[in-house]
Design a protein around this motif. Structure first.
Motif, short mmCIF file in Angstrom:
data_model
loop_
_atom_site.label_atom_id
_atom_site.label_comp_id
_atom_site.label_asym_id
_atom_site.label_seq_id
_atom_site.Cartn_x
_atom_site.Cartn_y
_atom_site.Cartn_z
N TYR A 199 -4.28 -16.92 -9.32
CA TYR A 199 -4.10 -16.55 -8.10
C TYR A 199 -2.82 -15.74 -7.98
N GLU A 200 -1.74 -16.28 -8.72
CA GLU A 200 -0.69 -15.30 -8.85
C GLU A 200 -0.81 -13.84 -9.36
N LYS A 201 -1.68 -13.83 -10.12
CA LYS A 201 -2.30 -12.53 -10.78
C LYS A 201 -3.07 -11.90 -9.77
N VAL A 202 -3.86 -12.28 -9.18
CA VAL A 202 -4.50 -11.72 -8.18
C VAL A 202 -3.54 -11.02 -6.96
N LEU A 203 -2.85 -11.84 -6.36
CA LEU A 203 -1.64 -11.38 -5.64
C LEU A 203 -0.92 -10.20 -6.15
N GLY A 204 -0.44 -10.44 -7.59
CA GLY A 204 0.31 -9.40 -8.00
C GLY A 204 -0.44 -8.12 -7.97
N ARG A 205 -1.70 -8.06 -8.42
CA ARG A 205 -2.68 -6.76 -8.36
C ARG A 205 -2.71 -6.19 -7.01
N VAL A 206 -2.92 -7.03 -5.79
CA VAL A 206 -2.88 -6.82 -4.78
C VAL A 206 -1.73 -5.77 -4.14
N HIS A 207 -0.60 -6.46 -4.71
CA HIS A 207 0.68 -5.97 -4.09
C HIS A 207 0.91 -4.58 -4.94
N GLU A 208 0.28 -4.46 -6.25
CA GLU A 208 0.56 -3.38 -7.24
C GLU A 208 -0.35 -2.09 -6.27
N ASN A 209 -1.44 -2.60 -5.88
CA ASN A 209 -2.35 -1.73 -5.29
C ASN A 209 -1.66 -1.06 -3.94
N ILE A 210 -1.10 -1.80 -3.07
CA ILE A 210 -0.51 -1.52 -1.94
C ILE A 210 0.67 -0.52 -2.10
N ALA A 211 1.40 -0.75 -3.20
CA ALA A 211 2.66 -0.02 -3.62
C ALA A 211 2.21 1.31 -3.88
N LEU A 212 0.83 1.57 -4.16
CA LEU A 212 0.49 2.79 -4.52
C LEU A 212 -0.25 3.37 -3.53
N SER A 213 -0.32 2.91 -2.31
CA SER A 213 -1.14 3.38 -1.08
C SER A 213 0.18 4.23 -0.26
N SER A 214 -0.57 4.83 0.72
CA SER A 214 0.39 5.71 1.64
C SER A 214 1.31 4.59 2.48
N PRO A 215 2.50 5.42 2.84
CA PRO A 215 3.27 4.26 3.60
C PRO A 215 2.92 3.90 4.97
N LEU A 216 1.55 4.56 5.53
CA LEU A 216 0.75 3.96 6.59
C LEU A 216 0.10 2.76 6.35
N LYS A 217 -0.48 2.58 5.20
CA LYS A 217 -1.42 1.57 4.64
C LYS A 217 -0.49 0.53 4.33
N GLN A 218 0.80 0.73 3.88
CA GLN A 218 1.58 -0.41 3.59
C GLN A 218 2.35 -1.22 4.58
N LYS A 219 2.45 -0.24 5.72
CA LYS A 219 2.82 -0.63 6.87
C LYS A 219 2.07 -1.77 7.51
N ILE A 220 0.56 -1.24 7.48
CA ILE A 220 -0.58 -2.09 8.26
C ILE A 220 -0.82 -3.43 7.50
N PHE A 221 -0.58 -3.13 6.02
CA PHE A 221 -0.91 -4.55 5.16
C PHE A 221 0.10 -5.42 5.70
N HIS A 222 1.51 -5.39 5.54
CA HIS A 222 2.45 -6.14 5.79
C HIS A 222 2.62 -6.42 7.14
N TRP A 223 2.15 -5.79 8.19
CA TRP A 223 1.57 -6.23 9.54
C TRP A 223 0.84 -7.24 9.70
#
Length: 376
Positions: A270-294
């Motif tokens: 699960y930690e690896k999956v979560l890490g992969r999710v955060h890696e993908n989010i970090a490569l996304s646009s600032p708007l997508k990052q903001k939506i994800f964290h919201w």
């Protein structure tokens, strides 16, 4: 039916009469095995083993990947009052032979030519091992072994009433299985587990695992260890369909094919999956990052309501629906689209959690979400 032994558990499972009790891959597609087919094979295998002299207290080894052969061998052995000795399928021949010798296994079920021949190479050091049963991969054959399907065929004519009678003979304190440690601090140690040890765990787990007979599960952790095996017993007890993953490497693909409602894994996955999710989010646009964290924030706010099986009220409910549409629903689709919850276990503890949208919440093994975790 209240159960006290694993052989009684199988009698409960036999009553579900599902057309898709098990799912396994054949020629690239998931193919169902009905409850009736599984019961027939277990009854026949139990008769064949009994005719071969297997009796209460005998130790029977099994070295195989997850698949329909696993519960077939397991429940047949348990119905006779014998004990199953699982051998981790990736162990080299000398270590597998050590476990067979240490446990006193008289019969060894081995999947694949390489594993079967590995035991044959060590027969001189295995005086109690009388027979090797091959679980073939493809059209394999190994001289000096018996094919599993041939052995099952030898039990044709098994009497269901006699099988049920024998299945009720094992007692809670009777030995059900050995679980061998990794051996990182010396030779592996065989942990003796009774029927009561395991059934008490699975009944306690059902206080938190809302498994329904309409569910499909995906089984991919090794059944040779206690975690996946115990939860699979829960699946059988509740009548949940079990789909066997082809391998850990194929889990992502199998999630899309089997579309499970539930699965289990260890915290590190699960930690690896979560890490992969955060890696993908970090490569996304600032708007997508903001939506994800919201969305994550909304999910955390809704957790107390979800854990209490309540619908988040008012504005929170509206925000949660939006978060589900923008973020959580997409994660659920990657898990097959029908995902309800996941189970995690590590070291001494087993736990289950889900977040505000039914999407699994990732936590370390030291901070399980279950309010009263049970020791495994």
């Amino acid at each position: 039916m209240s159960i006290k032994t694993l052989s009684e558990l199988f009698l409960v499972a036999a009553g579900y009469n599902k057309p898709d009790c098990l799912l396994h891959k054949v020629d690239g597609k998931y193919v169902p095995i009905s409850t009736a087919e599984l019961v027939r094979d277990v009854q026949r295998l139990a008769k064949a083993l009994s005719d071969a002299g297997v009796k209460k207290g005998d130790r029977i080894g099994l070295m195989a990947e997850n698949g329909p052969h696993w519960p077939t061998v397991d429940f047949a052995v348990l119905s006779l009052g014998a004990a199953l000795v699982p051998v981790y399928p990736t162990l080299p021949p000398d270590q597998a032979a050590y476990i067979a010798r240490d446990s006193g296994a008289s019969i060894m079920f081995a999947q694949g030519k390489e594993r079967a021949e590995g035991f044959q190479e060590h027969l001189d050091s295995l005086p109690e091992l009388k027979r090797i049963i091959l679980i073939p991969v493809g059209d394999e054959a190994v001289e000096g072994t018996t094919d599993l399907q041939d052995l099952i065929a030898q039990g044709e004519g098994a009497d269901p009433a006699e099988f049920e009678r024998r299945s009720k003979e094992p007692q809670p304190d009777d030995l059900a299985t050995f679980i061998y440690t990794s051996g990182t601090t010396g030779h592996p140690k065989g942990v003796r587990l009774s029927h009561g040890n395991i059934t008490s765990n699975l009944l306690a787990g059902l206080e938190y695992l809302d498994i329904e007979s309409s569910f499909t599960s995906l089984s991919f952790l090794p059944l040779s260890h206690s975690f996946e095996r115990t939860v699979d017993y829960i699946y059988f007890y509740r009548g949940c369909t079990i789909a066997y993953a082809e391998s850990v490497a194929a889990v992502a693909q199998n999630l899309q094919e089997a579309k499970p409602h539930v699965f289990v894994s260890v915290p590190r996955v699960y930690e690896k999956v979560l890490g992969r999710v955060h890696e993908n989010i970090a490569l996304s646009s600032p708007l997508k990052q903001k939506i994800f964290h919201w969305a994550v924030g909304v999910g955390r706010e809704a957790v107390p309501y979800r854990l209490a099986d309540k619908t988040p009220p008012g504005l929170l409910g509206i925000k949660l629906a939006i978060a589900d549409s923008l973020v959580f629903g997409k994660i659920r689709e990657r898990l097959g689209g029908r995902f309800r919850f996941a189970v995690s276990g590590g070291a001494l503890w087993l736990g289950m959690w889900r977040n505000s949208s039914g999407v699994l919440a990732f936590r370390s093994s030291r901070a399980m979400a279950s309010p009263r975790p049970h020791q495994c």
